[in-house]
Each structure stands twice: as C-alpha cells, then as structure tokens.
Design an enzyme around this catalytic site. Sequence first.
Site, mmCIF file in Angstrom:
data_model
loop_
_atom_site.group_PDB
_atom_site.id
_atom_site.type_symbol
_atom_site.label_atom_id
_atom_site.label_comp_id
_atom_site.label_asym_id
_atom_site.label_seq_id
_atom_site.Cartn_x
_atom_site.Cartn_y
_atom_site.Cartn_z
ATOM 1 N N CYS A 1 0.828 -1.211 0.000
ATOM 2 C CA CYS A 1 0.000 0.000 0.000
ATOM 3 C C CYS A 1 0.868 1.269 0.000
ATOM 4 C CB CYS A 1 -0.981 -0.072 1.170
ATOM 5 S SG CYS A 1 -2.438 0.909 0.870
ATOM 6 N N HIS B 1 -3.462 -4.937 2.002
ATOM 7 C CA HIS B 1 -2.818 -5.169 3.311
ATOM 8 C C HIS B 1 -2.843 -6.649 3.696
ATOM 9 C CE1 HIS B 1 -2.296 -1.040 5.009
ATOM 10 N NE2 HIS B 1 -3.183 -0.745 4.075
ATOM 11 N N GLU C 1 -1.130 -8.175 5.737
ATOM 12 C CA GLU C 1 -0.821 -8.381 7.163
ATOM 13 C C GLU C 1 -2.078 -8.276 8.031
ATOM 14 O OE1 GLU C 1 -0.464 -5.716 5.467
ATOM 15 O OE2 GLU C 1 -0.842 -3.970 6.744
HETATM 16 N N1 GLN Z 1 -3.631 6.429 0.883
HETATM 17 C C1 GLN Z 1 -2.348 6.160 1.457
HETATM 18 C C2 GLN Z 1 -1.248 6.924 0.740
HETATM 19 O O1 GLN Z 1 -1.488 7.576 -0.220
HETATM 20 C C3 GLN Z 1 -2.037 4.685 1.438
HETATM 21 C C4 GLN Z 1 -3.040 3.943 2.286
HETATM 22 C C5 GLN Z 1 -2.516 2.702 2.921
HETATM 23 O O2 GLN Z 1 -1.311 2.467 3.009
HETATM 24 N N2 GLN Z 1 -3.431 1.930 3.440
HETATM 25 O O3 GLN Z 1 -0.157 6.873 1.160
#
Ligand code: GLN
Length: 191
Positions: free
Chosen positions: A77, A170, A172
């Site tokens: 992410c 995610h 995890e």
């Molecule tokens: N929206 C976040 C970003 O732009 C990422 C979100 C996440 O890691 N769950 O960094």
Amino acid sequence: MKIGVLALQGAFIEHQKMLQTLGAETVQVRLPEQLDDLDGLIIPGGESTTIGKLATEYGLVEPLRRFASAKPTWGTCAGMIFLAKDIGVDRQPLLGLMDVKVNRNAFGRQIDSFEADLPIPAIGDEPFHAVFIRAPIIAETNGDVDILASLSDGRIVAAQQGHLLATAFHPELTDDTRLHAYFLDMVAERE
Ligand code: GLN
C-alpha cells in the site's frame, strides 16, 4: 533469515507478527544502521507522505534506496507508493526503484476501503482475501515487471520486478500467510 520492517508509521507490527509466525527473525527499522545485516525489508502501509517525510528527517531515504536496490524489498500500500518510480503529479519523497506508475487513493472517497477475493496464481489456486484501505493501484508497468494480481476490472494490484514486490492491499491484516511466505522465498532464493 532476518527481515526488517520499516517502523516509522503505519501497520508495521502486524507485518512483524506475521513474519514471526513463519519463523523469521524480525527487526523494526528506524535507523540507517539497522539495515546493515538484514536479508529483506518490508515497507508497510500507512500514509506514504508521512513515511516519506519521516524517512527524510531520519536520514533514511538514501540508505533505504541503497538497500532496496540490492535486496528483496516488499512495499504494501503506502510502501508500494514509496517504492514506485512514478506517482504522477504528487511531489513527495520516493525511493523511485520499481518500474511502475502508481495512482494514490485510486478508489476515491466513496469506496474508501473494501475487501476482495483476489486470484494470485503465484501463491496457489485459492484466492487471497485482500483488504484495501485508501488503496493505490498500479496504472502502468514498464520493463520487466510481472503482474501478480488484478481486480476483476483489470486494475493491477500486485506486481513483482525481480527482488521487488508490491501489493496495493494489506496482507498483514488477514491470517493468510501465503504472501509473506512468498516474500520469504524471494529472500531465500537471493541468498
Ligand atoms: N492512501 C495512502 C497513501 O497515499 C495509502 C493507504 C494505505 O497504506 N493503506 O499513502
């Protein structure tokens, strides 16, 4: 096998627990010298602008770039955003290593978070229950990037380029350890 989890912000403890379940030794990384004897690194989800800002303040950007240029590194992410070469117009610190264009917050405000059963053939036949939270997507892959998973509408949400792994969701936050095991295999192959 000793795996670091970048612990500046975000979901690092959950990654650490999952790695421990699989028998790996883990370290929370906050200082450049903590990278020295690691075999691999996970950059967790969280907020990529915050991770970038803290990494800059702690003098970690260049050491992280050096590490991830050579050793298996997995961004989930926000970590995927931090690994990418291109995130469009936004100006924020990036490691800029993986040949992908990533769009941040690609699902907008209305679908802030969702879950999907995602086919990921590289880890087996059973779909992976993926949790997306203000997730990015991979809008473009270049060079020798392999696509590992796409949503049913074709948007790419997991990819690998040699020793670099990126997932928009995610892993995890579930109890499916298959992606962590896949990453540990990448690390083992590299040794
Ligand atoms: N929206 C976040 C970003 O732009 C990422 C979100 C996440 O890691 N769950 O960094």
